[in-house]
Every structure is written in structure tokens, then in C-alpha cells.
Design a protein around this motif. Sequence first.
Motif, PDB file in Angstrom:
ATOM      1  N   SER A 111     -37.085  57.363 -21.122  1.00 22.30           N
ATOM      2  CA  SER A 111     -37.346  56.640 -19.880  1.00 22.30           C
ATOM      3  C   SER A 111     -38.534  55.711 -20.077  1.00 22.30           C
ATOM      4  N   PRO A 151     -33.979  61.127 -20.202  1.00 21.63           N
ATOM      5  CA  PRO A 151     -34.307  60.450 -18.937  1.00 21.63           C
ATOM      6  C   PRO A 151     -35.362  61.229 -18.156  1.00 21.63           C
ATOM      7  N   HIS A 179     -34.197  64.642 -16.934  1.00 20.24           N
ATOM      8  CA  HIS A 179     -33.932  65.716 -17.896  1.00 20.24           C
ATOM      9  C   HIS A 179     -34.650  66.986 -17.434  1.00 20.24           C
ATOM     10  N   ARG A 193     -33.080  53.199  -9.591  1.00 19.69           N
ATOM     11  CA  ARG A 193     -31.628  53.419  -9.563  1.00 19.69           C
ATOM     12  C   ARG A 193     -30.943  52.836 -10.799  1.00 19.69           C
ATOM     13  N   ASN A 228     -31.507  55.071 -13.844  1.00 20.65           N
ATOM     14  CA  ASN A 228     -30.648  56.263 -13.782  1.00 20.65           C
ATOM     15  C   ASN A 228     -29.201  55.911 -14.125  1.00 20.65           C
ATOM     16  N   GLU A 229     -28.728  54.769 -13.620  1.00 25.70           N
ATOM     17  CA  GLU A 229     -27.356  54.347 -13.949  1.00 25.70           C
ATOM     18  C   GLU A 229     -27.211  54.057 -15.445  1.00 25.70           C
ATOM     19  N   PHE A 257     -28.852  55.535 -17.900  1.00 27.13           N
ATOM     20  CA  PHE A 257     -28.768  56.818 -18.611  1.00 27.13           C
ATOM     21  C   PHE A 257     -27.421  57.503 -18.370  1.00 27.13           C
ATOM     22  N   GLU A 258     -26.895  57.384 -17.167  1.00 30.76           N
ATOM     23  CA  GLU A 258     -25.565  57.966 -16.918  1.00 30.76           C
ATOM     24  C   GLU A 258     -24.507  57.295 -17.783  1.00 30.76           C
ATOM     25  N   SER A 259     -24.623  55.980 -17.954  1.00 33.92           N
ATOM     26  CA  SER A 259     -23.685  55.278 -18.831  1.00 33.92           C
ATOM     27  C   SER A 259     -23.838  55.726 -20.281  1.00 33.92           C
ATOM     28  N   ILE A 276     -24.903  58.655 -21.289  1.00 34.87           N
ATOM     29  CA  ILE A 276     -24.364  60.027 -21.398  1.00 34.87           C
ATOM     30  C   ILE A 276     -22.852  59.983 -21.559  1.00 34.87           C
ATOM     31  N   ARG A 277     -22.175  59.111 -20.793  1.00 36.20           N
ATOM     32  CA  ARG A 277     -20.717  58.981 -20.944  1.00 36.20           C
ATOM     33  C   ARG A 277     -20.368  58.441 -22.326  1.00 36.20           C
ATOM     34  N   SER A 325     -20.560  61.107 -25.044  1.00 31.86           N
ATOM     35  CA  SER A 325     -19.458  62.076 -25.063  1.00 31.86           C
ATOM     36  C   SER A 325     -18.216  61.518 -25.746  1.00 31.86           C
TER      37      SER A 325
END
Length: 987
Positions: free
Chosen positions: A24, A183, A186, A697, A700-701, A703-705, A707-708, A711
Amino acid sequence: MLPFEEQVVADLVEDPNGGLVVLSSGFPLASLAAALLLQLQHTGEAEAGGCLLVLSAPDPLKARIRRRLQDRLQVHDVPPNLPAQQRASLYASGATLFLSPRALAADLLTTRLHPSRVRALLLLSAHRSSDTSSDAFIARLLRQRHLLPVYAFSDRPHAMVAGFSKAERAMKSLYVRRLHLWPRFHVLAAADLERAPPDVVDIRVPMTPAMRGIQAAVLAAMDACLKELRRTNKVDVDDLTVDKGLFKSFDEMVRRQLDPIWHTLGKKTKQLVADLRTLRKLLDYLVRYDAVTYLKYLDTLRVSEGVRSVWILADSSHKIFELAKRRVYQAAREDGMKLSTDNKGTPTKKRKVAHKETGSGSYAENKDSIAGKHDTQKVNAYPGIVLEEVLEEAPKWKVLWELLQEIAEEQTKGDGDNLQDEDDSGIVLVTCKDERTCFQLQECISKGPHQVMQEEWEKYLLGKAELHGLQKKNKKKSEQPKGFGVLDGEVQMGPSESAGSISISKLETNALLAAASALRNMAKEDGVKDGSNVSCSKRGLVKGKAKGKSKKTTEKRQASNKKGKSKGANDNGQDTALEEGQSGKADERADIDNSKVSTDNAFVSDSTAANACNYSSDFRGLANGKSLPPVQFHALDSDQHVLDVWKPSIIIVYHPDITFVREIEVYKAENPLRKLKVYFLFYEDSTEVQKFESSIRLENEAFESLIRQKSLMMIPVDQDGRCIGPTLANEPEPLLCQNSVTRKAGGKRAPEKEMQVIVDMREFMSSLPNVLHQKGIRIVPVTLEVGDYVLSPLICVERKSIADLFQSFASGRLYNQVETMARYYKIPVLLIEFSQEKSFSFQSASEIGDDVSPTNIISKLSLLVLHFPRLRIVWSRSLHATAEMFISLKTNQDEPDEKKAIRVGVPSEDGIVEDDVRAENYNTSAIEFLRRLPGVTDSNYRAIMDGCNSLAELALLPVEELAELMGSQKGARTLKEFLDAKCPTML
């Protein structure tokens, strides 16, 4: 170190290939790098030695890493201009080194540094890594024959999701296979940072009505520009929102989509992109700077943008200029009537405006008369126009002053009760965006807000007078009629108005110039007289006559000062009552927010923000008999971390920023026993709040991207566990491919000869050597006097990017470079290289005019080719296309000789330059002079050289012999007349 930082280092060291860590923004990157270096140093001492290389570290980050390491590990800084022998000795010593990619790539290619002597590679800006970056080039050179770990860090999660699979491509280019995401949300990081959070007070400061009006007008203009941009159907509509338009990354996002088709866009679309950038600055400067500075910036925009801009012709732009002006001054008649622009032209009563405008009701009443009218008429020329100063102060100034007084009272109370902690330094840290704001806040505390605004106003007036004087001196009066509209402040007159009427803008301009000339005259008087009444005489300029009548007696000036002071005192009483009510509400809201700290830690810690800069000042104020606490002003643009140095007990975040929020959190978590109170100053319902919340925001978006992506990520590895990079061009071909030609005897194809290209050392700042190495070409780095790349004994290439091409033509450097190439090589080549992401075009079709202009880039290129007929121009669309062209140009050519290429253009001890045929047989300077004489052409200059031995002998030849040598009677006469002409003398 915090527990989660130890976990980051442990996860990294676990994999022998290394890994990529995305943090972050604001997390302690320097602390992690220092801990990793110490860990690697301990393991290296136990095992085999080797040097640790740290790449791409900016200077502030280097300083923080050294501060974290202290005396436990010495890190050497290796500048690019350090001699090669000293670099080699540092490599052999096995030290830890800060390196530039250019020097390291050259040392690896020349085997000055062998990869087996490197223990690990650290990259601290992994978001910049790509297939063609210098970091990827060095990682490939190191990982070719030696398995060593590569540790990459990035604290820019937004940059890691820009583009298609950015994180996966960066990992492949750096030969790493594990991605570590940390992030703010975490589990381990959140637990450490929320164990002992600081006391947070969120203060929402209401904006003045004028500021709210300007903000609404700018947002309306930005929305209109975005709607126009959507109609072009050239940009992804989902990205075109006002929320995203508040960030700098919006410009990059739009340009990334438009660059490939930039040459096909019209002027309006290009201007819309520039206008969005300007409007974002207007929103940012509204909450950052004072009213006078903001008006000054708008004045420069009015001149620089002109009729080109789309936003300046929008309906809301007139409101922006008008409200910004009314925050500083108002024009009124001497008899107390207010200037009006209603249809009848009858003046209304003047409304008094306080000197300290803080959003009182009087301004709200005037808002319709200021900006609600369309100003479609002109007003009559009134006999005397005065400027009534408004000088609206920033609302945050008063809140900051009250905060400092409150902190001083709390500290004195704590000292009296002996409750102050030993670790409590008592320092108050005020963090602002830039150095200018820090200096201005310091002036506000020491001199008072009104005095600061008065000084800014006087600077503004003097600047106006100086500009007017330059225009009168350098420009004759234009005979052309003036334009109409918002740019000139005037519109077409109605039929009912008299012919002698003038515009409001003209009246205000005359009044401004009169006030400026009066101020300048008084400054001259003050220089002659005693300087005891300087401040009094300066404050006498509240009103300036439009006709320039500045001859006032001292008694009148002092009387007007007293009158202004009494009026200001009354207004101050009203304003103070209003502000006390506002501050009371703010304190109530602050108490509510403070009570929520324990229950809503995650949000509060994210809602404390500031950005760091390179300016600091220690200041202890004394005003109204009350001493203030020791204040440190810290500007945030230089990326310096000062929390560990000053150890403040109170932080006032004047300009919120998410990066500084995380730094405060980490500082408090590292010092859990130290008391820390943080005040955040936000403008209520402003874009400042919206931008801060959006930055949380968006992170956070991102980091979510990531994470996807993690995977679904596939990183190929070979049988030894090494990560396979993006290309295998430099690996040996498989056995099946080698034996594919079975019709020939033996069935085995003869091994191809290795291609090599000699590259100038300065070219390693570009990515082309990296791409050539990817294609399997051997790179020989040397320092060349002539050219950038030598492909063969006959072919020399000078590479120019588009920006460099324009600069080289402007400075004349390209002519000299091509001339030297043509002298020493048979085939000189000019390579013009375009960027792959941008359009393959010099100019758009709309920019190409009908007439031939000598300043046009195409005209300059044509003249260059006419002057050097042997010059070949190669146009390349991208780096990879350039590499393919180099391979095709080297076909059926001998490989270049490194020693000969180094000696080209370099004179020996005797002053003789090798391989310069012209220099060995002729005086090249004399030949160039001869070819420029009138009558001498490319067809006859060689005959003239054969007929005479020197220019002196040429000057003495008669016309008949010259005609015989030149083959033309007319040319001989022209040359003789030129040589015999008398030189003009200066009388």
C-alpha cells in the motif's frame, strides 16, 4: 520493525527465485529493503560471498535506507561517471551497492562484472518494469547462466494494474514467479497498525460562498468537457467520470487510449484533453492557495489559453472569473453607488464588504448581482471609480490559528499539572502540499492573515502596473477592433446605450492601474523619506482613483486609514461571532469523530491524510501576548520522511493525502507508548474530501484486481525451477531445428555466425540495446565519437526519437552529426524511431498547411537530405521494428571491428584522424569555404582545387583563368567581383 514487516521479509527469502512485493502507498519500503539487505548479508557471510545490487532507488529512498541500516551495513553509491577500474574493485569487494542501470548493463556485457559474483538483485520501482525496461535487461543478463534471486518492490498498486496483465508481464520480465500483496486491509497489517492508533480529530471547515460557487462552476465545466469527449467515441466511456478526473492518473489513462490515433484527432478533441488537465488544477489550487494567488493564476490562463480553450467559452467559465475577482476586490463609485449591469443601467446602492470575508451573509446577498447577471450590457463611464478591497482569507487559516492556541493552552495546562510525558517533544508538525503554502502559513502566524493578504494584493497590483508598462513600451496601439465576450470582459452594446459608454472590464482595469501607480509612487516616496510610516502608508491604498489622482496629503491618508480600521473592527466583530459559531460546530463534530476512533479504526486511519515535501521550518510564534507551541512546517513534495527525525506529539494535516496517512499509522505503531494526536483539516463538501475518499477506494479496487489476477496467473518455469522470461531469442536452438536440413550431407546445418552491434555507452539509457539483445545480437558497449550504432564497417546509424529529432534540428546538432558520419562511413543512416504506443505520424492531417514553411519539420528533413545525398533515412514504428531492420541491414555485411570503431573521429597524438580520406589529402575547412563562394558549384569546385593550391592563390587569379577553370564566364565574373569587393567600414 513491525511483525507484518518481518513476515514480508520472511516470505521473500523463502523462495530462491525471489519475488515481487506490492505494498500500500505509504508503507515502509525503506524499512523492508534495509531488513532484507541485512538478512541477505548474514546468509551471505555464512555461505559464499558476493555483492548485493540495489537498482532504481531515488535519492530520498537511499537516505532512508541508510538511516535504517545505521552502522550495521555500509552501502556504497556508484555514480554512472565513476571510472571502470573503481567499479570493478567495488564489485570484487562484495559490497552492497546502489547502481544506475546504464553502468551495470555495460559492466555485465563487457564481463567486468561476472553474474556469479552477484548474490542478489533488489529493484525498488517494480511498477516501471516491462519487457523493454533496463531493469528487465539486467535481470536477463544476470539470470542467463546463473540462478540468483531477484527481489522487486512497488508501493504503487495503481500502476501495477494499468494496462493488460501488467503485474504478470512485469514478473515474467524480472524472472520471478511469486507475487506478495500487502494492502492496508491485510489481516496482519491491520492488526499491527490498529493496536495503538493515534487520537484523530477530523475538522470540517466550511467554504465561503465564493469558493463554493467557483467549485460548482469548475465541476460543471469539467462535466461539459467530459460529455464532449464522450461524443468522439474515441475513449472508453466508463473511464470518463468527474470522480476519476480529479487525479493525475486520469490524464495518463486518456492519453494511453488516444496516443495511437492522436494524428487522426481533430483540434477540438486534443484541446478537450488539455482543458481537463487545466480544470483539475483549478480545483486543486482553489483549496490550496489564497484568493489573490488564485486570481493571478486565472489571469495567466486568460492570456495563455485564449480562444483555443473549450472550457473558457463555456457558460460556467464567466462565473469562475467573476467570483475569483470578487474574492479579492470590487469596483464601486466614489459616491457610494455600486456598479450595476442591469438593463436600465441605473446604479444601485453599494454594499460594504468586510476586509475579512469568511462567508458572511452580505456576500450571499450580492452573489446574484455579481454572477447571476449575464453582463450583456455596458455601463456608462462614471466620473470616479474606486476599488473596494475584499481580500477574502482562506477559512483554514483561522481554524489553524485557533488550533495552535488551543494546543498551547493544553500544553501549559499539562506543564502546570506535571502530566507531560518525558517522550512528549511538544513539537507541532503542520504538513502542507508544497513549500509555498508552508511559507505563507508561517507568515500568517507571525504577521497575521490580513497583513499577508495585503502584501499579496500589493504584489498583484505592482505586477499589473509592470505588465501595463511593458505593453505600452513594446506594442503600438492596435487599430483592429477589440473582440467581445468573456475573454475581454465586454459584450456588444445594446442600441439604447450611449456611444460614450465603456465596459465594466475597462473601468476595473483603469481602477487597478490607478491603484498600482499610486502604490508605486508611494513606494518611491518611502524610499526618500524616513521608513517609519511604511506600513501606515501602504494601508492607505484601500481605494485607488480611476483617473490616477494619487496626490493625497498625509493627513487625508491617515484619516482614511482610521476610517478603514474602525470599519474593519466592526466587521471583525461580526465575522468573529460567525466564526465562533462555525468553530463551535466543528468542535462538536470533532468530539463526535474522536469518540468514534475506537469503533471505526479502519476508516479513521484512512481518513487522516497528507503528502510530504522538502521544506521545513522551525517556528515559535508570539501573537496577542500569547506564545504558541514550537511549530515545524513540512512541505510534502520532496518525499522526505521527517516523523522519525522530529518525533512530533501533534500533527496538523493541512492538505490531506493517503500516503502520509499510512506514514503516520506506521510511525505510531512503531512507537506505541508515544502520545500522538492528529488533526485533519478538510473543506466541507469539497473536492478535497471527494479526492481523498476516492484515492482510498481506488487503491482498494487495485488490490482486489491484483488478487483476482494472482489467482489466475500462470508463470512458466523450466526443469530447474527457473522462471522462463518473456523471450527465448538468445537461447540455443533445439536439436530438432539444428538437424532439420537432412538433404545435405551429414544432415546438420552449419552454425550461423553470431551477429554483433557496436553500441555507444550513452545509448543504454534507451531500450533499444535491450531489444537487440532479446533478438540474439551480441552487444558491444564502447564510447563512440561518430554515430550511435555501428552495424558494419560501412554502415553507421544515428538514432533519434521524435522529441530528440526536434531538439537536434533546433540546436543544429543533427547537421554536425550527419556530416561526421558522411565523412567516415560509406552508408550513413538516420534512424527516426517512433514510440509503439503513439501514432506513426509527425503531424496530423489538420496541422499540415498548404504553404511550404522553412520551420516545418518536413522542410528541415528535405534540406538535410539535399545537403547530404548519401544519407539514408530509416523510419521505425517501434523498438522491435528497429531490431528487425538492423538484422536485415546486416545481411551480407561484415561484422564491425570494435577497435576501429573506437578510433573513428578521434585524432591521434600527431593530430591525424584515421579513415578520413578528405582530411589526409585536403584541407577540409578550406574546401567547405570554397564551396560556399558565389559561382562555385558541385560540378566545378574540384577543377578549381586542381588549378590552384590555396584560397590566397585563387583570389589573385585573373578572370580569364577563372573562366577556364570554372567552365563559365558568368560564374567566373561573379566570383571575381565577390573576391575584389571592398569590405564595408563602420563610420
